[in-house]
Design a protein around this motif. Structure first.
Motif, mmCIF file in Angstrom:
data_model
loop_
_atom_site.group_PDB
_atom_site.id
_atom_site.type_symbol
_atom_site.label_atom_id
_atom_site.label_comp_id
_atom_site.label_asym_id
_atom_site.label_seq_id
_atom_site.Cartn_x
_atom_site.Cartn_y
_atom_site.Cartn_z
ATOM 1 N N GLU A 111 58.000 32.079 57.063
ATOM 2 C CA GLU A 111 57.332 32.950 56.680
ATOM 3 C C GLU A 111 57.572 33.586 55.806
ATOM 4 O O GLU A 111 59.016 33.188 55.560
ATOM 5 C CB GLU A 111 57.018 33.858 57.588
ATOM 6 N N ILE A 112 57.186 34.270 54.729
ATOM 7 C CA ILE A 112 56.758 34.378 53.542
ATOM 8 C C ILE A 112 56.381 35.862 52.882
ATOM 9 O O ILE A 112 55.391 35.831 52.998
ATOM 10 C CB ILE A 112 56.986 33.715 52.171
ATOM 11 N N ARG A 113 58.265 36.158 52.592
ATOM 12 C CA ARG A 113 57.265 38.369 52.444
ATOM 13 C C ARG A 113 57.944 37.981 50.779
ATOM 14 O O ARG A 113 59.327 37.900 50.134
ATOM 15 C CB ARG A 113 57.769 39.407 53.022
ATOM 16 N N ARG A 114 56.740 38.668 49.961
ATOM 17 C CA ARG A 114 57.332 39.141 48.254
ATOM 18 C C ARG A 114 57.029 40.837 48.078
ATOM 19 O O ARG A 114 55.868 41.109 48.649
ATOM 20 C CB ARG A 114 56.587 38.414 47.387
ATOM 21 N N PHE A 115 57.979 41.420 47.094
ATOM 22 C CA PHE A 115 57.990 42.367 46.778
ATOM 23 C C PHE A 115 57.899 42.823 45.166
ATOM 24 O O PHE A 115 59.075 41.790 44.867
ATOM 25 C CB PHE A 115 59.114 43.369 47.340
ATOM 26 N N VAL A 116 56.933 43.172 44.842
ATOM 27 C CA VAL A 116 56.781 42.885 42.768
ATOM 28 C C VAL A 116 57.623 44.512 42.734
ATOM 29 O O VAL A 116 56.119 45.316 43.348
ATOM 30 C CB VAL A 116 56.304 42.274 42.178
ATOM 31 N N SER A 117 57.895 44.650 41.631
ATOM 32 C CA SER A 117 57.988 45.881 40.634
ATOM 33 C C SER A 117 58.629 45.667 39.189
ATOM 34 O O SER A 117 58.046 43.983 38.889
ATOM 35 C CB SER A 117 59.562 46.742 41.320
ATOM 36 N N HIS A 118 57.302 46.137 38.245
ATOM 37 C CA HIS A 118 57.754 46.069 36.971
ATOM 38 C C HIS A 118 58.575 47.313 36.831
ATOM 39 O O HIS A 118 58.465 48.667 36.648
ATOM 40 C CB HIS A 118 56.547 46.360 36.568
ATOM 41 N N TYR A 119 59.130 47.262 35.270
ATOM 42 C CA TYR A 119 59.931 48.002 34.623
ATOM 43 C C TYR A 119 59.926 46.952 33.136
ATOM 44 O O TYR A 119 59.623 46.172 32.798
ATOM 45 C CB TYR A 119 61.721 47.773 35.288
ATOM 46 N N THR A 120 60.554 48.383 32.210
ATOM 47 C CA THR A 120 59.991 48.507 30.866
ATOM 48 C C THR A 120 62.192 47.820 30.625
ATOM 49 O O THR A 120 62.550 48.333 31.188
ATOM 50 C CB THR A 120 60.415 49.647 30.598
ATOM 51 N N VAL A 121 61.691 47.149 29.696
ATOM 52 C CA VAL A 121 63.471 46.378 29.003
ATOM 53 C C VAL A 121 64.099 47.623 29.292
ATOM 54 O O VAL A 121 65.683 48.079 29.196
ATOM 55 C CB VAL A 121 63.394 45.799 28.525
ATOM 56 N N GLN A 122 63.901 48.641 28.611
ATOM 57 C CA GLN A 122 64.704 50.000 28.242
ATOM 58 C C GLN A 122 64.781 50.619 29.165
ATOM 59 O O GLN A 122 66.112 51.148 30.216
ATOM 60 C CB GLN A 122 63.803 51.107 27.149
ATOM 61 N N GLU A 123 64.587 50.450 30.360
ATOM 62 C CA GLU A 123 64.165 50.866 32.113
ATOM 63 C C GLU A 123 65.935 50.359 32.827
ATOM 64 O O GLU A 123 66.923 50.715 33.506
ATOM 65 C CB GLU A 123 63.240 50.848 32.646
ATOM 66 N N LEU A 124 65.208 48.989 32.395
ATOM 67 C CA LEU A 124 66.520 48.160 33.142
ATOM 68 C C LEU A 124 67.875 48.044 32.448
ATOM 69 O O LEU A 124 68.886 47.895 33.116
ATOM 70 C CB LEU A 124 66.055 46.753 32.837
ATOM 71 N N ALA A 125 68.016 48.375 31.294
ATOM 72 C CA ALA A 125 68.850 49.080 30.154
ATOM 73 C C ALA A 125 70.290 49.163 30.834
ATOM 74 O O ALA A 125 71.090 49.800 30.697
ATOM 75 C CB ALA A 125 68.710 48.570 28.257
ATOM 76 N N ASP A 126 69.467 51.116 30.415
ATOM 77 C CA ASP A 126 69.869 52.268 31.116
ATOM 78 C C ASP A 126 70.196 51.584 32.729
ATOM 79 O O ASP A 126 71.568 52.380 33.162
ATOM 80 C CB ASP A 126 68.459 52.786 31.106
ATOM 81 N N TRP A 127 69.488 51.592 33.490
ATOM 82 C CA TRP A 127 69.888 50.919 34.683
ATOM 83 C C TRP A 127 71.211 50.534 34.962
ATOM 84 O O TRP A 127 71.924 49.895 35.306
ATOM 85 C CB TRP A 127 69.121 50.322 35.632
ATOM 86 N N PHE A 128 71.168 48.766 33.971
ATOM 87 C CA PHE A 128 72.373 48.117 33.708
ATOM 88 C C PHE A 128 74.181 48.646 33.065
ATOM 89 O O PHE A 128 74.412 48.702 34.098
ATOM 90 C CB PHE A 128 72.166 46.708 32.825
ATOM 91 N N LEU A 129 73.352 49.346 32.243
ATOM 92 C CA LEU A 129 74.665 49.722 31.655
ATOM 93 C C LEU A 129 75.067 50.306 32.316
ATOM 94 O O LEU A 129 76.488 51.016 32.785
ATOM 95 C CB LEU A 129 74.054 50.776 30.476
#
Length: 232
Positions: free
Chosen positions: A146-164
């Motif tokens: 059985e498969i269950r998926r969760f999808v979210s969206h981020y801008t590259v800037q949001e990803l950058a702030d989090w990753f850094l």
């Protein structure tokens, strides 16, 4: 020019070191864990093969982050990258023995792994800060498939702030590793071979060192009469 020290860490190790709170399932251990890993690999491939021609599986990613005195190299392999109508979605697949009906949201450390891949892919492709990227967590029950998926969206800037922010947290621990390595190398320079060299050993040691340094092949002639030649 002095060669930069590179400290390598996988994406999974990075996020588990900073964020890990527990596993999605604690019933797997020993031989069961090995069997689950093999089954998980098969499930990965089965899901990936069903995703269509716009889906690229097992995408290698790497990024280097300059730190104080060293470079932190973060690397890994995204389970999948889906490109559709100009949009990009990073897919992270996880197998579990847990019933998916009780899974209400992605496990934070799993989502963090996918977000790392999303940022790294964005940097590789030189996406603008305002580009939106999809991050998909795909969970599959190893027993029922059985498969269950969760999808979210981020801008590259949001990803950058989090990753850094994640990298900054890890950098202080990486610095401990770097400083320890520097002390070790400095202490090694002062060490001498603790025994007397026998005839020919000093020359042999020097030849081996130079060969390794130059990344060449070394051929050593055994004493006359043996008829043997060794190579490294």
């Amino acid at each position: 020019m002095k060669e930069e020290t590179i400290i390598r860490i996988s994406v999974r190790s990075l996020v588990e070191f900073i964020l890990r709170e527990g596993d999605i399932d604690n019933r797997v251990s020993g031989s069961m864990e090995k069997d689950a890993m093999l089954l998980g690999g098969k499930i990965h491939r089965k899901i990936q093969s069903r995703m269509g021609t716009n889906y690229t599986a097992e995408v290698p990613l790497k990024i280097q982050m300059p730190c104080d005195g060293f470079v932190l190299q973060i690397e890994g392999r995204a389970d999948g990258v889906l490109k559709d109508d100009g949009k990009v979605l990073i897919d992270e697949i996880k197998g579990t023995l847990r019933s998916l009906e009780h899974l209400e949201a992605p496990v934070p450390v799993h989502l963090a792994q996918a977000k790392c891949y999303a940022y790294m892919y964005a940097q590789k492709e030189r996406f603008a800060p305002d580009v939106q990227m999809g991050v998909q967590m795909t969970y599959c029950n190893l027993d029922t498939e059985e498969i269950r998926r969760f999808v979210s969206h981020y801008t590259v800037q949001e990803l950058a702030d989090w990753f850094l922010g994640i990298v900054a947290e890890y950098e202080k621990w990486a610095d401990f590793q770097y400083q320890r390595r520097c002390k070790r190398q400095a202490s090694i320079q002062k060490l001498e071979f603790p025994f007397d060299y026998r005839e020919g050993q000093r020359e042999l040691a020097s030849d081996v060192y130079r060969t390794i340094y130059r990344k060449k092949n070394l051929f050593i002639q055994a004493p006359t009469g043996t008829g043997k030649t060794m190579s490294t």
